[in-house]
Design a protein around this motif. Structure first.
Motif, mmCIF file in Angstrom:
data_model
loop_
_atom_site.group_PDB
_atom_site.id
_atom_site.type_symbol
_atom_site.label_atom_id
_atom_site.label_comp_id
_atom_site.label_asym_id
_atom_site.label_seq_id
_atom_site.Cartn_x
_atom_site.Cartn_y
_atom_site.Cartn_z
ATOM 1 N N ASP A 10 -5.577 -2.605 31.205
ATOM 2 C CA ASP A 10 -6.614 -1.448 30.672
ATOM 3 C C ASP A 10 -6.985 -1.783 29.303
ATOM 4 N N THR A 11 -6.727 -2.837 28.526
ATOM 5 C CA THR A 11 -6.957 -2.981 27.220
ATOM 6 C C THR A 11 -8.298 -3.967 27.212
ATOM 7 N N PRO A 12 -9.167 -3.458 26.127
ATOM 8 C CA PRO A 12 -10.375 -4.420 25.904
ATOM 9 C C PRO A 12 -10.176 -5.951 25.804
ATOM 10 N N GLU A 13 -9.238 -6.351 24.771
ATOM 11 C CA GLU A 13 -9.017 -7.887 24.908
ATOM 12 C C GLU A 13 -7.648 -8.016 25.382
ATOM 13 N N PRO A 14 -7.362 -9.160 26.031
ATOM 14 C CA PRO A 14 -6.063 -9.363 26.511
ATOM 15 C C PRO A 14 -5.424 -10.055 25.135
ATOM 16 N N ALA A 15 -3.831 -9.723 25.251
ATOM 17 C CA ALA A 15 -3.373 -10.026 23.760
ATOM 18 C C ALA A 15 -1.855 -10.363 24.310
ATOM 19 N N VAL A 16 -1.182 -11.185 23.548
ATOM 20 C CA VAL A 16 0.150 -11.651 23.574
ATOM 21 C C VAL A 16 1.087 -11.335 22.235
ATOM 22 N N ARG A 17 1.943 -10.574 22.029
ATOM 23 C CA ARG A 17 2.635 -10.354 21.037
ATOM 24 C C ARG A 17 4.216 -11.053 21.068
ATOM 25 N N THR A 18 4.447 -11.774 20.073
ATOM 26 C CA THR A 18 5.936 -12.537 20.163
ATOM 27 C C THR A 18 6.629 -11.913 18.981
ATOM 28 N N HIS A 25 0.357 -9.873 6.370
ATOM 29 C CA HIS A 25 -0.528 -10.136 7.698
ATOM 30 C C HIS A 25 -1.248 -11.344 7.169
ATOM 31 N N GLN A 26 -1.105 -12.348 8.007
ATOM 32 C CA GLN A 26 -2.032 -13.789 7.506
ATOM 33 C C GLN A 26 -2.459 -14.107 9.049
ATOM 34 N N TYR A 27 -3.794 -14.832 8.980
ATOM 35 C CA TYR A 27 -4.444 -15.408 10.133
ATOM 36 C C TYR A 27 -3.956 -16.796 10.205
ATOM 37 N N THR A 37 9.544 -11.361 12.602
ATOM 38 C CA THR A 37 8.251 -11.785 12.349
ATOM 39 C C THR A 37 7.336 -11.553 13.685
ATOM 40 N N ALA A 38 6.325 -10.922 13.553
ATOM 41 C CA ALA A 38 5.416 -10.849 14.985
ATOM 42 C C ALA A 38 4.517 -11.700 15.018
ATOM 43 N N THR A 39 3.957 -12.193 16.016
ATOM 44 C CA THR A 39 2.776 -13.160 16.091
ATOM 45 C C THR A 39 1.942 -12.470 17.068
ATOM 46 N N LEU A 40 0.640 -12.117 16.665
ATOM 47 C CA LEU A 40 -0.116 -11.309 17.734
ATOM 48 C C LEU A 40 -1.311 -12.574 18.151
ATOM 49 N N ILE A 41 -1.364 -12.738 19.555
ATOM 50 C CA ILE A 41 -2.390 -13.511 19.933
ATOM 51 C C ILE A 41 -3.466 -12.839 20.762
ATOM 52 N N THR A 42 -4.546 -12.856 20.249
ATOM 53 C CA THR A 42 -5.598 -12.001 20.940
ATOM 54 C C THR A 42 -6.536 -13.000 21.381
ATOM 55 N N LEU A 43 -7.210 -12.817 22.764
ATOM 56 C CA LEU A 43 -8.174 -13.548 23.418
ATOM 57 C C LEU A 43 -9.505 -12.995 23.581
ATOM 58 N N LEU A 103 2.371 -11.372 11.286
ATOM 59 C CA LEU A 103 2.724 -10.045 10.822
ATOM 60 C C LEU A 103 4.143 -10.189 10.232
ATOM 61 N N ASP A 104 3.923 -11.002 8.906
ATOM 62 C CA ASP A 104 5.495 -11.066 8.392
ATOM 63 C C ASP A 104 5.864 -9.845 7.509
#
Length: 120
Positions: free
Chosen positions: A91-99, A39-41, A105-111, A33-34
Motif C-alpha cells: 500500500d505504499t506509493p514506491e516500493p522500498a527496502v531499508r537495511t 543523510h547521504q545519497y 546505519t540505515a540504508t534506504l533503497i527506494t524504487l 542514513l548515518d
C-alpha cells in the motif's frame, strides 16, 4: 518507514531475490542514513539491477547500472552484517527496502517505475 514489514532473517535471501525479479530495470535511489555523518545519497534514480543477500558473507549488495550505454558500469552499495531488513508493503506509493547494519546505519533503497525519473 510507515507501512513496512520487518523480515525474518531466514527469508532475507528469497525476499530480496523477489524484489530484484519484480523491479529490475526500474530506477533506484540509495540513501545512507548515518547517525554520525548524516543523510547521504549514494545513487539518485539510476537503473536498478539487483539487490541480494549473501548469507555466507553476511552482506546485502545493491547493484545499479551496467545495462545501457548511458550507464555502462555496475556500481554496488554493500551493507555488511545487517541486523534488520524491512520492506514496504503493497500500500505504499514506491516500493522500498531499508537495511540497518550492526552499527545502526540505515540504508534506504527506494524504487521508482520507469518513466518517473531521468535515467534511461
Amino acid at each position: 518507514m510507515a507501512g513496512t514489514e520487518t523480515l525474518d532473517r531466514s527469508t532475507w535471501e528469497t525476499a530480496l531475490n523477489q524484489v530484484t525479479e519484480e523491479h529490475q530495470g526500474e530506477l533506484v535511489t540509495i540513501e545512507v542514513l548515518d547517525p554520525e555523518v548524516g543523510h547521504q545519497y549514494e545513487a539518485n534514480r539510476l537503473p536498478f539491477t539487483t539487490i541480494v543477500y549473501d548469507p555466507q558473507d553476511d552482506v546485502v549488495a545493491v547493484s545499479v547500472g551496467g545495462r545501457s550505454p548511458r550507464y555502462p558500469v555496475v556500481l554496488r552499495h554493500m551493507v555488511w552484517h545487517p541486523r534488520e531488513i524491512d520492506v514496504a508493503t503493497q500500500d505504499t506509493p514506491e516500493p522500498a527496502v531499508r537495511t540497518v547494519d550492526k552499527d545502526g546505519t540505515a540504508t534506504l533503497i527506494t524504487l521508482f517505475p520507469q518513466g518517473s525519473g531521468t535515467a534511461s
